[in-house]
Design an enzyme around this catalytic site. Sequence first.
Site, PDB file in Angstrom:
ATOM      1  N   GLY A  76       0.823  -1.265   0.184  1.00 31.56           N
ATOM      2  CA  GLY A  76      -0.044  -0.168   0.076  1.00 31.56           C
ATOM      3  C   GLY A  76       0.904   1.104  -0.075  1.00 31.56           C
ATOM      4  O   GLY A  76       1.985   1.368   0.614  1.00 31.56           O
ATOM      5  N   GLN A 130       2.787  10.131   1.294  1.00 34.01           N
ATOM      6  CA  GLN A 130       4.156   9.380   1.372  1.00 34.01           C
ATOM      7  C   GLN A 130       5.153   9.779   0.065  1.00 34.01           C
ATOM      8  O   GLN A 130       6.471   9.590   0.386  1.00 34.01           O
ATOM      9  CB  GLN A 130       3.984   8.074   1.537  1.00 34.01           C
ATOM     10  CG  GLN A 130       3.362   7.317   2.549  1.00 34.01           C
ATOM     11  CD  GLN A 130       3.361   5.853   2.822  1.00 34.01           C
ATOM     12  OE1 GLN A 130       2.605   5.219   2.214  1.00 34.01           O
ATOM     13  NE2 GLN A 130       4.195   5.176   3.307  1.00 34.01           N
ATOM     14  N   CYS A 162       6.010   0.030   7.582  1.00 34.15           N
ATOM     15  CA  CYS A 162       5.461   1.357   6.837  1.00 34.15           C
ATOM     16  C   CYS A 162       6.559   1.754   5.700  1.00 34.15           C
ATOM     17  O   CYS A 162       7.624   1.820   6.417  1.00 34.15           O
ATOM     18  CB  CYS A 162       5.013   2.619   7.412  1.00 34.15           C
ATOM     19  SG  CYS A 162       4.540   3.877   6.652  1.00 34.15           S
ATOM     20  N   LEU A 163       6.603   1.902   4.380  1.00 33.49           N
ATOM     21  CA  LEU A 163       7.524   2.403   3.757  1.00 33.49           C
ATOM     22  C   LEU A 163       8.216   3.671   4.459  1.00 33.49           C
ATOM     23  O   LEU A 163       9.271   4.003   3.687  1.00 33.49           O
ATOM     24  CB  LEU A 163       7.048   2.477   2.124  1.00 33.49           C
ATOM     25  CG  LEU A 163       6.736   1.254   1.669  1.00 33.49           C
ATOM     26  CD1 LEU A 163       5.937   1.772   0.232  1.00 33.49           C
ATOM     27  CD2 LEU A 163       7.711   0.160   1.406  1.00 33.49           C
ATOM     28  N   HIS A 185      -4.407   1.337   7.494  1.00 31.91           N
ATOM     29  CA  HIS A 185      -3.274   1.976   7.615  1.00 31.91           C
ATOM     30  C   HIS A 185      -3.265   3.146   6.590  1.00 31.91           C
ATOM     31  O   HIS A 185      -2.464   4.345   6.998  1.00 31.91           O
ATOM     32  CB  HIS A 185      -2.228   0.902   7.512  1.00 31.91           C
ATOM     33  CG  HIS A 185      -0.887   1.397   6.987  1.00 31.91           C
ATOM     34  ND1 HIS A 185       0.182   1.030   8.193  1.00 31.91           N
ATOM     35  CD2 HIS A 185      -0.163   2.195   6.360  1.00 31.91           C
ATOM     36  CE1 HIS A 185       1.341   1.656   7.813  1.00 31.91           C
ATOM     37  NE2 HIS A 185       1.213   2.446   6.817  1.00 31.91           N
ATOM     38  N   GLU A 186      -3.514   2.798   5.308  1.00 32.53           N
ATOM     39  CA  GLU A 186      -3.527   3.968   4.256  1.00 32.53           C
ATOM     40  C   GLU A 186      -4.287   5.226   4.534  1.00 32.53           C
ATOM     41  O   GLU A 186      -4.044   6.464   4.155  1.00 32.53           O
ATOM     42  CB  GLU A 186      -3.687   3.383   2.950  1.00 32.53           C
ATOM     43  CG  GLU A 186      -2.874   2.200   2.710  1.00 32.53           C
ATOM     44  CD  GLU A 186      -1.404   2.515   2.657  1.00 32.53           C
ATOM     45  OE1 GLU A 186      -1.040   3.696   2.492  1.00 32.53           O
ATOM     46  OE2 GLU A 186      -0.483   1.531   2.888  1.00 32.53           O
ATOM     47  N   HIS A 190      -2.797   7.563   6.924  1.00 38.15           N
ATOM     48  CA  HIS A 190      -1.890   8.274   6.298  1.00 38.15           C
ATOM     49  C   HIS A 190      -2.501   9.678   5.534  1.00 38.15           C
ATOM     50  O   HIS A 190      -1.975  10.779   5.828  1.00 38.15           O
ATOM     51  CB  HIS A 190      -1.222   7.511   5.069  1.00 38.15           C
ATOM     52  CG  HIS A 190       0.305   6.894   5.408  1.00 38.15           C
ATOM     53  ND1 HIS A 190       1.220   7.553   5.887  1.00 38.15           N
ATOM     54  CD2 HIS A 190       0.264   5.520   5.075  1.00 38.15           C
ATOM     55  CE1 HIS A 190       2.346   6.293   6.072  1.00 38.15           C
ATOM     56  NE2 HIS A 190       1.511   5.515   5.601  1.00 38.15           N
TER      57      HIS A 190
HETATM   58 ZN    ZN Z   1       2.669   3.481   5.610  1.00 30.92          ZN
END
Ligand code: ZN
Length: 171
Positions: A47, A52, A94-95, A136-137, A140
Amino acid sequence: MFMILPILKYGAPGLRAVNKPVETFDDELRKIVKNMIDTMYSSPGIGLAAPQVGLGIQLTTIDLSVGEDPGQLIVLCNPEIIYQEGEQKCDEGCLSLPDFSETVSRPLRIKVRGRNAEGEEVQFEADGLLARCFSHEIDHLNGVLFIDHLSPLKRSLIRNKIKKLAKAGDW
Ligand SMILES: [Zn+2]
């Protein structure tokens, strides 16, 4: 054109920004979506949210198969959680916080509505990993990161590790 966008890491103001709803569903948006998908697959991640990659809009791409199964790709603009129930606790990463993972509590089942890249209304019902991913997304898009769900102690341990990494030029 294949394009990988740089991913902001924890500490970058863009991750805490207020993100605007997508209002124009045009070729420009579809180009952004394509770049986000390329970036998500090459990271690799399941995701990615627009903030991000420094874009202050309410857009996320999700694909639990990381490109293996085209049927699993989800592009969601202006998502809204309309129902959630239960709880699941699982390790999550998380990225934007590479190499960190912690147990995070998320809803077990979730119902989400929004628009796709064409501007059409879409709705998803999910449980398990996909429910976790939606949660999660969408976090963000509201400037929230998974570490915000941890205890203050765990959060400060991670913050201190990141500070050290940043001092060494590794963040
Ligand atoms: Zn993330």
